[in-house]
Design an enzyme around this catalytic site. Structure first.
Site, PDB file in Angstrom:
ATOM      1  N   LYS A 231       9.369  -3.110   1.149  1.00 48.63           N
ATOM      2  CA  LYS A 231       8.524  -4.289   1.362  1.00 48.63           C
ATOM      3  C   LYS A 231       9.298  -5.202   2.309  1.00 48.63           C
ATOM      4  O   LYS A 231      10.094  -6.043   1.861  1.00 48.63           O
ATOM      5  CB  LYS A 231       8.245  -4.976   0.022  1.00 48.63           C
ATOM      6  CG  LYS A 231       7.396  -6.238   0.114  1.00 48.63           C
ATOM      7  CD  LYS A 231       5.926  -5.936   0.220  1.00 48.63           C
ATOM      8  CE  LYS A 231       5.090  -7.220   0.144  1.00 48.63           C
ATOM      9  NZ  LYS A 231       3.649  -6.952   0.312  1.00 48.63           N
TER      10      LYS A 231
ATOM     11  N   LEU B 149     -10.966  -1.023 -12.082  1.00 45.85           N
ATOM     12  CA  LEU B 149     -10.314  -0.665 -13.348  1.00 45.85           C
ATOM     13  C   LEU B 149      -9.991  -1.880 -14.200  1.00 45.85           C
ATOM     14  O   LEU B 149      -9.765  -1.752 -15.395  1.00 45.85           O
ATOM     15  CB  LEU B 149      -9.030   0.119 -13.062  1.00 45.85           C
ATOM     16  CG  LEU B 149      -9.210   1.454 -12.339  1.00 45.85           C
ATOM     17  CD1 LEU B 149      -7.855   2.048 -11.984  1.00 45.85           C
ATOM     18  CD2 LEU B 149     -10.004   2.425 -13.197  1.00 45.85           C
TER      19      LEU B 149
END
Length: 228
Positions: free
Chosen positions: A38, A208
């Protein structure tokens, strides 16, 4: 040297971290060593005397090789604002060379694949002159696009694809992630995207909610990437 993929999104909050984690887990399950990177993160918290980002920590936890946090996330800023603004406030300069040095250190490990998660969308400013996409172009990274399924996603996806290809880079796959459970005509929008995006669909993740867990990689087909 490890093969590296850059994961970008049609916007912020489209599930780049979720998808990157799923890609890493699916690749790891096939017996490959993976690392997450990242390069730039804002919205970090002070943990054990070090600024750390929750997304970067997720990638660190999904990695096959134990490495110090800073190797996964070289630029970490506390404010949850655009990284170039956070960097300016911290009187720090985000440089392409430092991002490349960080990637090179990961590539020098025993990893087989490195999954690099971007921040925001494709044209993320990192300073007054440059974008994170300039670095992706410099490194000639293969790109994976995460499309957040919500109103406007077709336009955002096609414009992002045009920008990536204009930069001379290849989109090796894309993932459709339903981020809005109440999206009107989801299937019709999904079909419109599938017809227009000329790259392998690596997965379609349904809404979800709180049920999202480590099984998310079951929605991902990593084969089109690893067979290249």
């Amino acid at each position: 040297m490890a093969k590296s993929f850059f994961i970008t999104g049609t916007d912020t909050d489209v599930g780049k971290t979720l998808v990157t984690q799923a890609l890493m887990q699916a690749t790891h399950d096939l017996g490959h060593k993976v690392l997450g990177y990242k390069p730039v993160a804002s919205g970090c918290k002070l943990i054990d005397g070090e600024l750390k980002n929750s997304d970067a920590l997720t990638l660190q936890a999904a990695s096959s090789i134990a490495l110090p946090y800073a190797m996964h996330n070289p630029y970490a800023f506390a404010p949850a604002i655009a990284p170039h603004i956070a960097a300016a406030q911290a009187r720090e300069n985000i440089s392409l060379s430092h991002l490349s040095e960080g990637l090179a250190r990961l590539q020098a490990t025993a990893a087989d694949y490195i999954f690099v998660e971007g921040a925001g969308g494709w044209r993320l400013p990192i300073n007054e002159q440059q974008y994170l996409s300039d670095w992706v172009k410099k490194e000639h990274l293969s790109v994976i696009l995460v499309v957040g399924a919500r109103l406007g996603c077709i336009n955002h996806a096609l414009l992002t694809l045009d920008a990536i290809r204009h930069d001379g880079l290849v989109v090796v796959g894309w993932v459709l992630n339903q981020v809005d459970p109440n999206m009107s005509h989801y299937q019709a929008n999904a079909e419109a995207l599938k017809q227009r995006i000329k790259a392998p669909l690596l997965g379609e993740i349904p809404w979800l909610g709180s049920e999202a867990d480590n099984s998310i990689h079951n929605f991902i087909d990593i084969a089109p990437l690893l067979n290249k």
